[in-house]
Design a protein around this motif. Structure first.
Motif, mmCIF file in Angstrom:
data_model
loop_
_atom_site.group_PDB
_atom_site.id
_atom_site.type_symbol
_atom_site.label_atom_id
_atom_site.label_comp_id
_atom_site.label_asym_id
_atom_site.label_seq_id
_atom_site.Cartn_x
_atom_site.Cartn_y
_atom_site.Cartn_z
ATOM 1 N N GLY A 1 7.366 -0.192 -11.398
ATOM 2 C CA GLY A 1 8.666 -0.606 -11.897
ATOM 3 C C GLY A 1 9.800 -0.354 -10.926
ATOM 4 N N LEU A 2 9.470 0.048 -9.719
ATOM 5 C CA LEU A 2 10.472 0.328 -8.689
ATOM 6 C C LEU A 2 10.400 -0.753 -7.618
ATOM 7 C CD1 LEU A 2 9.670 4.135 -8.250
ATOM 8 C CD2 LEU A 2 11.428 3.126 -9.720
ATOM 9 N N ASN A 3 11.334 -0.741 -6.715
ATOM 10 C CA ASN A 3 11.297 -1.658 -5.578
ATOM 11 C C ASN A 3 10.762 -0.915 -4.361
ATOM 12 O OD1 ASN A 3 11.622 -4.289 -4.831
ATOM 13 N ND2 ASN A 3 13.783 -4.117 -4.286
ATOM 14 N N ARG A 4 9.670 -0.185 -4.600
ATOM 15 C CA ARG A 4 9.178 0.753 -3.594
ATOM 16 C C ARG A 4 7.661 0.853 -3.677
ATOM 17 N NH1 ARG A 4 11.513 5.587 -5.424
ATOM 18 N NH2 ARG A 4 13.443 4.780 -4.525
ATOM 19 N N ILE A 5 7.011 0.919 -2.514
ATOM 20 C CA ILE A 5 5.569 1.163 -2.434
ATOM 21 C C ILE A 5 5.356 2.634 -2.116
ATOM 22 C CG2 ILE A 5 3.402 0.504 -1.338
ATOM 23 C CD1 ILE A 5 4.869 -1.761 -2.805
ATOM 24 N N ARG A 6 4.524 3.291 -2.922
ATOM 25 C CA ARG A 6 4.186 4.692 -2.662
ATOM 26 C C ARG A 6 2.662 4.789 -2.608
ATOM 27 N NH1 ARG A 6 7.883 7.702 -7.209
ATOM 28 N NH2 ARG A 6 6.337 6.674 -8.536
ATOM 29 N N ILE A 7 2.159 5.270 -1.471
ATOM 30 C CA ILE A 7 0.711 5.365 -1.279
ATOM 31 C C ILE A 7 0.346 6.744 -0.750
ATOM 32 C CG2 ILE A 7 -1.317 4.424 -0.105
ATOM 33 C CD1 ILE A 7 0.184 1.795 0.202
ATOM 34 N N HIS A 8 -0.627 7.348 -1.395
ATOM 35 C CA HIS A 8 -1.189 8.597 -0.897
ATOM 36 C C HIS A 8 -2.631 8.319 -0.498
ATOM 37 C CE1 HIS A 8 -1.668 13.237 -1.383
ATOM 38 N NE2 HIS A 8 -2.272 12.781 -0.308
ATOM 39 N N SER A 9 -2.898 8.296 0.811
ATOM 40 C CA SER A 9 -4.260 8.168 1.321
ATOM 41 C C SER A 9 -4.815 9.568 1.526
ATOM 42 C CB SER A 9 -4.282 7.392 2.638
ATOM 43 O OG SER A 9 -3.838 6.066 2.442
ATOM 44 N N GLU A 10 -5.930 9.851 0.895
ATOM 45 C CA GLU A 10 -6.484 11.205 0.905
ATOM 46 C C GLU A 10 -6.686 11.702 2.336
ATOM 47 O OE1 GLU A 10 -8.886 12.568 -2.502
ATOM 48 O OE2 GLU A 10 -10.510 12.557 -1.015
ATOM 49 N N GLY A 11 -6.175 12.894 2.603
ATOM 50 C CA GLY A 11 -6.275 13.473 3.933
ATOM 51 C C GLY A 11 -5.078 13.193 4.814
ATOM 52 N N TYR A 12 -4.147 12.396 4.322
ATOM 53 C CA TYR A 12 -2.961 12.024 5.101
ATOM 54 C C TYR A 12 -1.698 12.261 4.270
ATOM 55 C CZ TYR A 12 -6.395 9.667 8.033
ATOM 56 O OH TYR A 12 -7.476 9.394 8.827
ATOM 57 N N SER A 13 -0.568 12.274 4.947
ATOM 58 C CA SER A 13 0.699 12.453 4.245
ATOM 59 C C SER A 13 1.033 11.190 3.458
ATOM 60 C CB SER A 13 1.826 12.740 5.245
ATOM 61 O OG SER A 13 1.556 13.919 5.979
ATOM 62 N N PRO A 14 1.626 11.324 2.288
ATOM 63 C CA PRO A 14 2.030 10.144 1.508
ATOM 64 C C PRO A 14 3.053 9.317 2.274
ATOM 65 C CG PRO A 14 2.112 12.142 0.173
ATOM 66 C CD PRO A 14 1.937 12.586 1.590
ATOM 67 N N LEU A 15 3.091 8.028 1.988
ATOM 68 C CA LEU A 15 4.079 7.157 2.615
ATOM 69 C C LEU A 15 4.840 6.393 1.543
ATOM 70 C CD1 LEU A 15 3.184 3.874 2.579
ATOM 71 C CD2 LEU A 15 1.501 4.708 4.189
ATOM 72 N N GLU A 16 6.051 5.988 1.893
ATOM 73 C CA GLU A 16 6.875 5.164 1.019
ATOM 74 C C GLU A 16 7.488 4.036 1.832
ATOM 75 O OE1 GLU A 16 9.729 7.113 -1.391
ATOM 76 O OE2 GLU A 16 8.304 8.582 -2.220
ATOM 77 N N VAL A 17 7.493 2.834 1.264
ATOM 78 C CA VAL A 17 8.086 1.663 1.903
ATOM 79 C C VAL A 17 8.996 0.980 0.891
ATOM 80 C CG1 VAL A 17 7.640 -0.632 2.846
ATOM 81 C CG2 VAL A 17 6.183 1.287 3.510
#
Length: 427
Positions: A92-108
């Motif tokens: 529901g946001l205008n944002r992509i949030r991804i947590h790839s296991e073993g790596y830092s989360p990212l937001e776009v």
């Protein structure tokens, strides 16, 4: 279904049918546990409230056409059962949030999809690039989503983890916001665009097509903007052979010059005829000019061009052998490709560090253990990294034991060419 319903369906085994299409029967229980872990991790990380789904982006292996794609030649590639798996849900946001296991989360942020110099060579660049291209191609607004991803695609193995990631992200957008209207080829081109323009890697389309389409895929790159693709339709499960990728333990670091030299030297030969790539030069003209080419470009460039013509032809013949179900012919062509890569293309070790010859050593060991059966070749770009072998099933355990005795435990990875490319696993 929402994430709670998805989790319950997985735990009850109601999704086993979908999982069994992607993974071998022996791997079903681990695959179910992995899927459950991924859904639960999404719930723990982002607490999604709406619909959720599982997505898969497979790695790919190169079967034919070693260093032919950048000369607009033919290749044969295939998706494998090592993949990136993600559970995703609109946020529901205008944002992509991804947590790839073993790596830092990212937001776009979807409000700004222009390329970011600081994101070159990062996953965020791939996400931003895929989103930008999909918005451009479809004219549709894209919403934000949360995702938790896990990966079994070996790093640095030539199985193209970046393409698997791009196809994974493309399928998430396609499912939640585009009504599935982007087909597998369109998603592959979207991934290539993201990698070229946003990530900063001038790759061809082979990796993304291999991940997106599924099964073995023969591709003709005569027109790079509109490659011609066909699927041989061969069922590798009936071949009686196991596909092995062997990690030699050697590093791809500092090999940029070696990779670039192949393209440059093939380009020098093409330029002798006023052309940009070898596909534009008739082979008869090339062979007639060999004396002049040796003087103008050097013997290595001539040998590498010779490899292009031969391996370009072999890639087509490999696909034809699979189409008619002639697996022995396919293996013979694979072996010939490997020999040409070693002797003509010369991409099994780097002249910058002659003490490191892990690829030739692994090839020699594999040939001894196969004793004239199966096939073996360098895998991918070469100079370091991995080799590929097709091993008769009855020799698999002795082959694995013999290779790992020298390369190290766990270095022989047995893969399956899976019929499905990037997909929605359960929704």
């Amino acid at each position: 279904m929402n994430s709670t319903e998805l989790l319950q369906a997985l735990e009850r085994g109601q999704c086993d049918g979908a999982l069994s299409e992607l993974y071998t029967p022996a791997a079903l229980e681990p695959a179910r546990a992995r899927a459950i872990h991924t859904v639960q991790a999404l719930r723990d990380t982002y607490a999604p409230a709406g619909p959720a789904a599982l997505f898969s982006g497979p790695g790919r292996t190169e079967l034919g056409g070693n260093h032919t794609d950048h000369q607009r030649g033919h290749v044969l590639c295939a998706s494998v059962d090592m993949d990136m798996l993600a559970c995703a849900a609109p946020n529901g946001l205008n944002r992509i949030r991804i947590h790839s296991e073993g790596y830092s989360p990212l937001e776009v942020e979807l409000t700004d999809l222009s390329p970011k110099p600081e994101e070159v060579n990062t996953s965020a660049a791939l996400v931003r690039g895929v989103a930008a291209k999909l918005r451009e191609e479809t004219g549709s607004p894209l919403g934000g989503f949360d995702a938790y991803a896990v990966s079994s695609v070996l790093s640095g193995s030539g199985l193209s983890s970046s393409a698997a990631y791009e196809i994974l992200i493309g399928n998430i957008f396609n499912h939640f916001f585009l009504d599935g209207k982007m087909d597998a080829t369109a998603l592959a081109k979207t991934g290539q665009y993201a990698e070229n323009v946003y990530f900063g890697k001038p790759c061809g389309l082979m990796d993304q097509m291999g991940s997106s389409i599924g099964g073995a895929v023969a591709i003709d790159f005569a027109e790079p903007a509109a490659p011609v693709m066909r699927q041989p339709g061969y069922d590798f499960a009936r071949s009686g052979h196991a596909l092995c990728i062997l990690d030699t333990g050697s590093s791809h670091g500092d090999l940029t010059d070696d990779y670039a030299a192949i393209t440059q030297e093939m380009g020098q030969v093409a330029a002798h005829f006023g052309k940009t790539v070898l596909r534009e030069v008739p082979e008869a003209d090339f062979r007639a000019a060999l004396p002049a080419l040796r003087k103008a470009c050097g013997d290595r460039a001539v040998l590498r061009a010779l490899h292009f013509y031969d391996d370009d032809r072999r890639a087509v013949q490999e696909a034809e052998a699979l189409e008619r179900g002639d697996f022995p012919a396919f293996l013979a062509l694979l072996n010939a490709s490997g020999l040409s890569s070693s002797l003509h293309l010369q991409n099994t070790w780097s002249t910058a560090d002659p003490r490191q010859q892990a690829i030739p050593l692994a090839l020699a060991l594999a040939q001894e253990l196969l004793e004239g059966t199966g096939a073996v070749r360098v895998h991918g770009g070469g100079f370091a990294g991995t080799i590929q072998a097709f091993v008769p099933q009855e020799r698999l355990e002795s082959f694995r034991t013999g290779m790992e005795a020298v390369l190290g435990s766990g270095r022989c990875h047995v893969l399956r060419i899976r019929p499905q490319g990037g997909c929605v696993v359960v929704a």
